[in-house]
Design an enzyme around this catalytic site. Sequence first.
Site, PDB file in Angstrom:
ATOM      1  CB  CYS A   1      -0.930   0.008   1.217  1.00  0.00           C
ATOM      2  SG  CYS A   1      -1.838  -1.532   1.438  1.00  0.00           S
TER       3      CYS A   1
ATOM      4  CG  HIS B   1      -2.623   3.476   5.498  1.00  0.00           C
ATOM      5  ND1 HIS B   1      -2.359   3.563   4.146  1.00  0.00           N
ATOM      6  CD2 HIS B   1      -2.861   2.162   5.753  1.00  0.00           C
ATOM      7  CE1 HIS B   1      -2.426   2.353   3.607  1.00  0.00           C
ATOM      8  NE2 HIS B   1      -2.735   1.492   4.554  1.00  0.00           N
TER       9      HIS B   1
ATOM     10  CG  HIS C   1      -6.678   0.668   0.705  1.00  0.00           C
ATOM     11  ND1 HIS C   1      -5.598   1.229   0.041  1.00  0.00           N
ATOM     12  CD2 HIS C   1      -6.139  -0.099   1.693  1.00  0.00           C
ATOM     13  CE1 HIS C   1      -4.481   0.826   0.607  1.00  0.00           C
ATOM     14  NE2 HIS C   1      -4.778   0.015   1.605  1.00  0.00           N
TER      15      HIS C   1
END
Length: 624
Positions: free
Chosen positions: A266, A422, A460
């Site tokens: 990520c 995040h 995401h």
Amino acid sequence: MSRLPVIVGFGGVNSAGRSSFHHGYRRLVIDALDSATAERTYRSLAALMGIKCGDGALSQEQRQYILDHTLIRRIEPGLFDVEKVAWNKKMSISGQEGELSFVTRARQLPDVIPDNWAVTDLGGGKVKVSIAEGCDILLPTHKHNDISSAGQLPTGFDPGACYPSRSHPKGLQMAIYGASDALRSMGIEWQTVMDTVRPDQIGVYASSAMAQLDENGFGGLLGARNDGRRVSSKNLALGLADMPGDFVSAYVLGNVGTTAPSLGACATFFYNLRLAINDIKSGHVRVAVVGVAEAGVEPRVMDGYGTMGALASDAELLKLDAAKGLTEPDYRRASRPFSSNCGFTIADSSQFIVLFDDALALELGAQVHGSVPEVFVNADGFKKSISGPGVGNYLTVAKALASAEAILGTQAIRQRSFVQAHGTSTPQNRVTESHILNEAAKLFGIEKWPVGAIKAYLGHSIGAASGDQLIASLGVWKTNILAGIATIDHIADDVHDSNLQLQAAHLQLDGDAMDLAILNSKGFGGNNASAAVLSPNISEKMLRGRHGKAVWQAYLEKREAAIAKAEAYDEAACAGQPDAIYHFDNNVMGGDDVSMNRDEIQLSSWQTRVELPKTSPYTSWLEE
């Protein structure tokens, strides 16, 4: 002297729309914009989505359609039908009397006949097959997908329609679009850049974390045998995770300089960004194109994350809202960072930026959207599980704050900074990341650190997620609005927030109120990265301070042309979707185009030359 990496262009696309000129970020805060700014972003989205307006103005119905068909929402049939996802059902079958028989064409028989088959020729190209003990078969069918929400691209937008995509995987189509958008946002012709710097002073730092997993990439490669199909000659090559960078180098830029695709789950965008800024600071390159394209809204990818329990399923979302008595999930609120939540929401995104060193930015009159002095990466150490969090992110956040404090001073860190979390919307993330950010805020004396968590809107996008955060931060400085975590109605009890400002409402900022953004990414497997990004205002002050008033004044005059050209591109893109930059079989060079001597190499397509090294820092090591 170290060079400052300056952001001179940015672009791409995600569930909020086109990234350049802050349209994507403005979609997040469109309810807080003035009417003229909001209308321009509606126009940008309408062009992207193929929505026509007869008299030049969008109707209220069209605006509502745009709102309903952007950001996180229920997966739409144009992408795939969540009620009928393709599946193969395994069945064991046998005949009623113990023998199973069927008729088929002889050419459809397998190359190797199983031992328990008896084959009888019926003539006319047909055979009868008798199986004494039955067999197992795979029956093509479909099933309901347990996860129905995603941050899919705006309805009606097809990145493959912007150029001759020739069966390219979706991620590569998005990469071509994103890089094209970023280049055009500069307002400086790429040929001008090529004519100014040496061929080996340009670098492309782009990739994907998940690789290309649809039918035109690894999905087709790995599924062909099981589905009885032949593998395409393109499946393996185009599926590689480095292909977004390779495509941009070969078909958008004609790059012969550095290529450095990096992967970090990520945090992949920040991994690429770190390599780029280090190469610029050292003088190895003067121009860097940085990006990630990730097409994760794909049933097989969602199966993987769903089986891990990482995604927000329909059933778990309904449990969150049990008190409301909903009969179907609130798809819009599938991602709820730092609140009661049940998993992340997967998304598609392609984000690219263009970096110049500070001297080149002034020389070419490039716009300054911000600068990135540092990106820090740290692993977690020994781990209990590969998906579990560790200590690495404490290091990256603290380093990013400390490095920024060294530039800006303590007061700027305490009063003029914000953090892009995040913020995945998983129960584990809300606890661990909030503790990291809260402890860092305490350490640096930040009483209430404003926190953004844009995955609440976008979902995401895995490798591109930190790119989404960077582009959103540029939007904060342009709009003076920090997007609130709009999908939450409370902060979860286990969130650490004594020194954090977490809120659902947008945070209105005074002009130039923020000097610094700390961007944080906690990647699967222990790939932690945090970036310190300086505002346009601070970046310009630093450039004036380094290069002097005379150089700065000359720069301002040159910048007018870049601004005008960039705005002309934006106007055209708001009126109708332009083609992406794609140069296939264009100006291809071979051995005859290379002229070499002991000092330099001349390439036919470049005005400047590649200089061969003449010195080495290790020369003295051989001296007695």
